[in-house]
Write an enzyme that holds these catalytic residues in place. Structure first.
Site, PDB file in Angstrom:
ATOM      1  N   ASP A 152      36.358  21.010  46.633  1.00  0.00           N
ATOM      2  CA  ASP A 152      36.703  22.347  46.146  1.00  0.00           C
ATOM      3  C   ASP A 152      37.670  22.323  44.972  1.00  0.00           C
ATOM      4  O   ASP A 152      38.269  23.336  44.641  1.00  0.00           O
ATOM      5  CB  ASP A 152      37.308  23.166  47.292  1.00  0.00           C
ATOM      6  CG  ASP A 152      38.489  22.451  47.946  1.00  0.00           C
ATOM      7  OD1 ASP A 152      38.894  21.386  47.443  1.00  0.00           O
ATOM      8  OD2 ASP A 152      38.995  22.959  48.969  1.00  0.00           O
ATOM      9  N   CYS A 162      40.465  18.244  46.103  1.00  0.00           N
ATOM     10  CA  CYS A 162      40.160  17.104  46.978  1.00  0.00           C
ATOM     11  C   CYS A 162      41.231  16.012  46.941  1.00  0.00           C
ATOM     12  O   CYS A 162      41.556  15.435  47.984  1.00  0.00           O
ATOM     13  CB  CYS A 162      38.788  16.534  46.654  1.00  0.00           C
ATOM     14  SG  CYS A 162      38.611  15.947  44.949  1.00  0.00           S
ATOM     15  N   HIS A 165      35.066  12.600  43.066  1.00  0.00           N
ATOM     16  CA  HIS A 165      35.577  13.210  44.300  1.00  0.00           C
ATOM     17  C   HIS A 165      36.496  12.216  45.005  1.00  0.00           C
ATOM     18  O   HIS A 165      36.298  11.003  44.935  1.00  0.00           O
ATOM     19  CB  HIS A 165      34.403  13.579  45.210  1.00  0.00           C
ATOM     20  CG  HIS A 165      34.819  14.188  46.517  1.00  0.00           C
ATOM     21  ND1 HIS A 165      35.433  15.424  46.600  1.00  0.00           N
ATOM     22  CD2 HIS A 165      34.714  13.736  47.798  1.00  0.00           C
ATOM     23  CE1 HIS A 165      35.688  15.689  47.873  1.00  0.00           C
ATOM     24  NE2 HIS A 165      35.264  14.684  48.608  1.00  0.00           N
TER      25      HIS A 165
END
EC number: 3.4.19.12
Length: 294
Positions: free
Chosen positions: A156, A159, A278
Site C-alpha cells: 500500500d 510496506c 516491495h
C-alpha cells in the site's frame, strides 16, 4: 420483450465478470500462500496442497450454485421461447428450426467460461516460469537457511515502514507506521547535509533545492510515498539498530552496521507486484521437527 432479454444478458455478463474477478483474486491468494511456504518443507507443502484444493473446490461449488440460481430466474422465459418455437413448427413445418434465446445464452456462457479457463491456464504457466516465481523460490531458500520465512506486508506504499513496524513488534517496541514516518522526516530535515546530496530533480538532474527537500520530507509524513535506502539509513540512526535487507539476486545489504544490536530483517522483492518493488517482513520458520514435538 427485447428489453427483458437484454437485462438478463447483462445480469449473466455481470455474474461471469464477478466470477472471473473472484478466480483471479483466489489465484493471487494461492500464489501468496505458495510463496510463504519453503519448497523444502514437505509437510507444510502437503498441507498447502490440501488447503489450495479445498479453496478451489469451495469456489467452484459457489459459482455453480450462483449460475444455477440465475438459470432458474430465466427458466420462465426459456419455457415461453420453447412454446413459441413449437407453435412455429406446427404452423410452418417446412421451416428450419431456430436457435432459442435460451440456447444462445447458454452458448455465450460456455464461450465465456472457455475463455476464462484459457486465461487462468496462461496465468498459471506465467506464474511458474516468470520472474516473480523465480524470485520467490530463491528468497524462500535464502530464508530457510536462516530458519526464517516471509511474513507478508500489504503493498500500500507503506510496506517498508510496515515491515519495520512488524519487526519492532517482535521486540516489544510499539512504534507505528505513522510514528516511523514522522520520525524519519524529522531526522532527515535535521541532518539534511547527509541526505540532500543524494536527491535530484528527475526533470533537471539537479540536486534538490531546500524547498524541494522540504516537500520530500512532508510527503514522507503525509502521503504513502514509498521508502528506500535513504529512509532506511535515517531509521537505523533513529532506532540505533542495524537493518538488514535480504534480496534474491544480490548479497544482503546492512545499514547501521555501527550499532551492536541484532539487526531488523527485511525482504526486498523486485518482482512481487506489477506496480514495482516491495518490502516484506520475516518470521521464524516452524519446521516439521518442531511441529512433531508440539
Amino acid at each position: 420483450m427485447e428489453e427483458v432479454v437484454a437485462e438478463e444478458l447483462d445480469d449473466e455478463e455481470q455474474l461471469v465478470r464477478r466470477h472471473r474477478k473472484e478466480k483471479k483474486e483466489l489465484q493471487a491468494k494461492i500464489q501468496g500462500m505458495k510463496n510463504a511456504v519453503p519448497k523444502n518443507d514437505k509437510k507444510r507443502r502437503k498441507q498447502l496442497t490440501e488447503d489450495v484444493a479445498k479453496l478451489e473446490r469451495e469456489m467452484e461449488q459457489k459459482h455453480r450454485e450462483e449460475l444455477e440460481q440465475l438459470k432458474q430466474l430465466t427458466f420462465k422465459d426459456s419455457k415461453i421461447d420453447s412454446v413459441a418455437v413449437n407453435i412455429s413448427n406446427l404452423v410452418l413445418e417446412n421451416q428450419p428450426p431456430r436457435i432459442s434465446k435460451a440456447q444462445k445464452r447458454r452458448e455465450k456462457k460456455a464461450a465465456l467460461e472457455k475463455e476464462r479457463e484459457e486465461r487462468i491456464a496462461e496465468a498459471e504457466i506465467e506464474n511458474l516460469s516468470g520472474a516473480r516465481h523465480l524470485e520467490s523460490e530463491k528468497l524462500a531458500q535464502i530464508l530457510a537457511a536462516r530458519e526464517l520465512e516471509i511474513k507478508q506486508i500489504p503493498s500500500d506504499g507503506h510496506c517498508m515502514y510496515g515491515a519495520l513496524e512488524d519487526q519492532l513488534r517482535e521486540q516489544d517496541c510499539a512504534l507505528t507506521v505513522a510514528s516511523l514516518r514522522r520520525q524519519t522526516a524529522e531526522y532527515m530535515q535535521t541532518h539534511s547535509d547527509d541526505f540532500l546530496p543524494f536527491l535530484t530533480n528527475p526533470s533537471t538532474g539537479d540536486m534538490y533545492t531546500p524547498e524541494e527537500f522540504g516537500k520530500y520530507c512532508d510527503d514522507i509524513v503525509n502521503t504513502a510515498a514509498w521508502g528506500g535506502q535513504l529512509e532506511l539509513r535515517a531509521l537505523s540512526h533513529i532506532l540505533q539498530t542495524p537493518i538488514e535487507i535480504l534480496q534474491a539476486d544480490a548479497p544482503p545489504i546492512i545499514v547501521g552496521e555501527e550499532y551492536p544490536r541484532n539487526p531488523l530483517v527485511l525482504v526486498y522483492m523486485r518482482h512481487a507486484y506489477g506496480l514495482g518493488e516491495h518490502y516484506n517482513s520475516v518470521t521464524r520458520l516452524v519446521n516439521s521437527a518442531t511441529e512433531n514435538c508440539s
